[in-house]
Design an enzyme around this catalytic site. Structure first.
Site, PDB file in Angstrom:
ATOM      1  N   ASP A 206       9.209  10.887 -36.860  1.00  0.00           N
ATOM      2  CA  ASP A 206       7.838  10.994 -36.350  1.00  0.00           C
ATOM      3  C   ASP A 206       7.574  12.376 -35.725  1.00  0.00           C
ATOM      4  O   ASP A 206       8.421  12.901 -34.998  1.00  0.00           O
ATOM      5  CB  ASP A 206       7.655   9.901 -35.272  1.00  0.00           C
ATOM      6  CG  ASP A 206       6.222   9.767 -34.817  1.00  0.00           C
ATOM      7  OD1 ASP A 206       5.352   9.552 -35.674  1.00  0.00           O
ATOM      8  OD2 ASP A 206       5.967   9.863 -33.599  1.00  0.00           O
ATOM      9  N   GLU A 257      27.492  11.893 -42.420  1.00  0.00           N
ATOM     10  CA  GLU A 257      28.701  11.056 -42.348  1.00  0.00           C
ATOM     11  C   GLU A 257      28.484   9.715 -43.027  1.00  0.00           C
ATOM     12  O   GLU A 257      29.410   8.933 -43.198  1.00  0.00           O
ATOM     13  CB  GLU A 257      29.075  10.806 -40.880  1.00  0.00           C
ATOM     14  CG  GLU A 257      29.536  12.046 -40.150  1.00  0.00           C
ATOM     15  CD  GLU A 257      29.726  11.747 -38.659  1.00  0.00           C
ATOM     16  OE1 GLU A 257      30.081  10.594 -38.310  1.00  0.00           O
ATOM     17  OE2 GLU A 257      29.487  12.659 -37.847  1.00  0.00           O
TER      18      GLU A 257
HETATM   19  C1  NOJ Z   1       2.548   9.742 -36.090  1.00  0.00           C
HETATM   20  C2  NOJ Z   1       2.480   8.267 -36.325  1.00  0.00           C
HETATM   21  O1  NOJ Z   1       2.385   8.018 -37.708  1.00  0.00           O
HETATM   22  C3  NOJ Z   1       1.280   7.764 -35.548  1.00  0.00           C
HETATM   23  O2  NOJ Z   1       0.976   6.437 -35.867  1.00  0.00           O
HETATM   24  C4  NOJ Z   1       1.546   7.956 -34.090  1.00  0.00           C
HETATM   25  O3  NOJ Z   1       0.399   7.592 -33.361  1.00  0.00           O
HETATM   26  C5  NOJ Z   1       1.882   9.405 -33.758  1.00  0.00           C
HETATM   27  N1  NOJ Z   1       2.807   9.976 -34.690  1.00  0.00           N
HETATM   28  C6  NOJ Z   1       2.489   9.533 -32.383  1.00  0.00           C
HETATM   29  O4  NOJ Z   1       3.778   8.997 -32.375  1.00  0.00           O
END
Ligand code: NOJ
Length: 542
Positions: A206, A257
Site C-alpha cells: 500500500d 527466501e
Molecule cells: C491505498 C488503498 O488502496 C486505499 O484504499 C487506502 O485508503 C489508502 N491507500 C491509504 O491506505
C-alpha cells in the site's frame, strides 16, 4: 518474446481482488469475513484465476476499511480468527490459488500500540521517533508544521495535547510511520516473514511511493501539487523519493527466501521512468500502472497507454499489470457509461444522472475486459466485475463510511459505491451475501446481477469472464509479444503470439472481422460483423 518455461507464475497471472468485508458474510453480522470467503472459494476457482489478493484483514478500527492497522499479526475479530486465516490460505492453495496479502507500511492505525506509546511519551522520545512528530509553526506553534495536505482532504497534520503535531497523509486515524527509524524497519521485515510463514505468496504494498519524507519537512511548492501522481522526479517532499528504495531492498531479501513469493507496489508515480525504478531486480516484482485504468473509452489514448506500459516494463525486463477496477475507483462499467468529462468521481456527488448510459457502459466494460485479458502481462480483477456490477452511485449520504466524505468537507462522495456487498443469489436476505443484512445497502434489483442469475447463462458477464480466462490460458499464455495490426483509428487491433488477433470496435458502426476461427466475443456478432463497443478474439485459420 516466448515465455521461458520456469518463468515466474506472476508474469502472466490473473489475480482476483477480494475486498473481504463486501465479499461474503459467513457469520451474519452484515460484514464479509473469512468464513464467507472460504464458502465462496469455489466461485473464484471457477473463474480460472491464479491467485487472490485480500485487502487488509488485520485487527483494525476500520476507519479506512482496514488500511488503518492496529496489529499486523492478528485478524480483526469481525473477519475471523488467525486459525481461519491460515486454513483459508491452505484451502485456496489446494484449489491452485495463491494468496497475496496487503502490506500497509506507510501508516498504522492511531490505536496501534506504538502510536499510543508515542502519545504518552514526551516530545523527542524514541516512541515519537517511530512517527513524524513536529512542533507547530507560527509564534505559538498553533499552526501545522507545514502546508502538506491529506490525500483525503484537509491538513496532513493533527495536534496532540502537548502541542506537537503528527503527520498523516490520509485520515487523522492513520499516523505516518517514520521509515528512517530502525524499529520500523525491523518490525516490517518480521511482519513479512510472519505471513509468508503462514503460506501467503506475497504482498500488494500500500502507498509504496510515500515511505520517505523529506527530513526538513519543507512546504510543498505551488508547482508540486499534492496529488499523488503529480510528483515529478525525486524532489517532492513525500512522494516517490529515492530513499524508499533502500527499504524495498530489505523486504525483497526476506521475500527471496520464500520461493515463488512476490511483491507488487501500489505506486502512483509520474512516469514509467520513475515506475521502472521500483522494478529493479532487487526490488518489486511488479508495480501497478494505473494509467490504463484512469483512461476514458478512447482508442487513441488507450493504445498509447498500452504502448507506454509495454515499453516501460520491457525496459526493466518486467511485464505490465492491467487493472480496470479496484476498491478505490468508480467501477469501470459505470465509468465507460459516462462521457469522459466530468470526472466520474465528481459526477457521483451531484452529476446529471441522465448522462449515464448503462447499456453502453456494460458493453464497453465487457469489451475492455477482453482487451485487457488479451494483453501481455498480468491482470488484476476486482470482485464483482465478473458480474458486471456497476458503481452504486446513489448511496444515501447517511450510510457513507469512507473517510473521504467527511475529510473532503462533503465535496467528494468517496469510494463506498464500488464496495457494496456482492449479490450471490437472485433473491432473499442481502441476495445471499449474508443472513442478516449488509454493511452497505444493495440496490433493489441487484439480484438480477447475482452470480446465481448468471451461472450457466450463455452471454452473461460471468460466463464471459470464465470463457475469456480459459481461452487466455489456452492461447495466450506462452508468449509475451504484441504486434499492432493496422486499423481504422476507431479500432484497436493487435496480434498475440502470431496466432490470435484481437479487435476492439470503439466506433459507431459494425466492422468486418478478419478471417479465422472466432474464439469468442464480448457481444453477439450479427451478420458476422463486430458491433460498436465490442471486442472479438480470432484465431488464425488452421
Ligand atoms: C491505498 C488503498 O488502496 C486505499 O484504499 C487506502 O485508503 C489508502 N491507500 C491509504 O491506505
Amino acid at each position: 518474446m516466448r515465455v521461458m518455461s520456469g518463468s515466474p507464475w506472476w508474469r502472466n497471472a490473473v489475480i482476483y481482488q477480494v475486498y473481504l468485508r463486501s465479499f461474503a458474510d459467513g457469520n451474519g453480522d452484515g460484514t464479509g469475513d473469512i468464513a464467507g470467503l472460504r464458502s465462496r472459494l469455489s466461485h473464484i476457482r471457477s473463474l480460472g484465476v491464479d491467485s487472490i489478493w485480500i485487502n487488509p484483514w488485520y485487527r483494525s478500527p476500520l476507519r479506512d476499511g482496514g488500511y488503518d492497522v492496529a496489529d499486523y499479526r492478528s485478524i480483526d475479530p469481525r473477519f475471523g480468527t488467525m486459525e481461519e486465516a491460515t486454513e483459508m490460505i491452505k484451502e485456496a492453495s489446494e484449489l491452485g490459488l495463491r494468496t497475496l496479502l496487503d502490506l500497509v507500511p506507510n501508516h498504522t492505525s492511531s490505536v496501534h500500540r506504538w502510536f499510543q506509546e508515542a502519545l504518552s511519551s514526551p516530545p523527542g522520545s524514541p516512541p515519537r521517533h517511530r512517527y513524524h512528530f513536529r512542533p507547530g509553526s507560527g509564534t505559538d506553534g498553533t499552526r501545522p508544521p507545514n502546508n502538506w495536505r491529506s490525500v483525503f482532504g484537509g491538513p496532513a497534520w493533527t495536534r496532540v495535547p502537548d502541542g506537537e503535531w503528527y503527520l498523516h497523509l490520509f485520515d487523522a486515524s492513520q499516523p505516518d510511520l517514520n521509515w528512517a527509524n530502525g524499529d520500523v524497519r525491523a518490525e516490517f521485515r518480521e511482519i513479512i516473514r510472519f505471513w509468508l510463514d503462514r503460506g501467503a505468496s506475497g504482498f500488494r504494498v500500500d502507498v509504496a511511493n510515500a515511505l520517505d519524507k523529506d527530513p526538513l519537512y519543507p512546504d510543498v511548492s505551488s508547482e508540486q501539487d499534492h496529488m499523488i501522481i503529480a510528483a515529478e522526479g525525486a524532489d517532492h517532499p513525500f512522494w516517490d523519493r529515492d530513499f524508499l528504495h533502500d527499504v524495498v531492498r530489505e523486504w525483497r531479501s526476506v521475500v527471496d527466501e520464500y520461493p515463488g513469493a512476490m511483491l507488487i507496489a501500489e505506486a502512483w508515480v509520474s512516469s514509467w521512468e520513475r515506475l521502472a525504478l521500483y522494478l529493479r531486480p532487487d526490488e518489486y516484482h511488479q508495480a501497478f500502472d494505473f494509467r490504463f485504468m484512469l483512461l476514458p473509452w478512447d482508442p487513441e489514448v488507450m493504445k498509447e497507454a498500452i504502448d507506454t506500459a509495454l515499453a516501460g516494463a520491457a525496459s526493466v525486463g518486467s511485464v505490465p499489470t492491467w487493472v480496470l477496477s479496484n476498491h478505490d475507483v468508480v467501477r469501470h462499467v459505470t465509468r465507460y457509461g459516462l462521457p469522459s468529462v466530468p470526472d466520474a468521481r465528481d459526477w457521483l456527488l451531484d452529476g446529471d444522472r441522465s448522462l449515464l448510459d448503462e447499456e453502453a457502459g456494460l458493453s464497453r466494460g465487457r469489451a475492455a475486459t477482453l482487451l485487457m485479458l488479451a494483453l501481455p502481462g498480468s491482470a488484476y480483477l476486482y470482485q464483482g466485475e465478473e458480474l458486471g456490477l456497476p458503481e452504486v452511485h446513489d448511496l444515501p449520504v447517511e450510510v457513507l463510511d469512507d473517510p473521504v466524505w467527511d475529510r473532503s468537507g462533503h465535496t467528494e462522495k468517496g469510494r463506498d459505491g464500488c464496495r457494496v456487498p456482492i449479490p450471490w443469489s437472485k433473491s432473499g436476505e442481502s441476495f445471499g451475501f449474508g443472513s442478516d443484512g449488509s454493511w452497505l445497502p444493495q440496490p433493489e434489483g441487484w439480484g438480477g446481477l447475482s452470480a446465481a442469475a448468471q451461472e450457466g447463462v450463455p452471454g452473461s458477464t460471468l460466463e464471459l469472464y470464465r470463457t475469456a480466462l480459459e481461452v487466455r490460458r489456452t492461447h495466450l499464455s506462452g508468449d509475451e509479444s504484441l504486434e499492432w495490426v493496422e486499423s481504422d483509428p476507431t479500432v484497436i487491433a493487435f496480434r498475440r503470439g502470431g496466432d490470435v488477433t484481437v479487435l476492439v470496435n470503439f466506433g459507431q458502426s459494425p466492422i468486418p472481422i478478419p478471417q479465422g476461427r472466432i474464439l469468442f466475443s464480448s457481444d453477439d456478432l450479427p451478420d458476422g460483423m463486430l458491433p460498436a463497443d465490442s471486442a472479438v478474439w480470432v484465431a488464425r485459420a488452421p
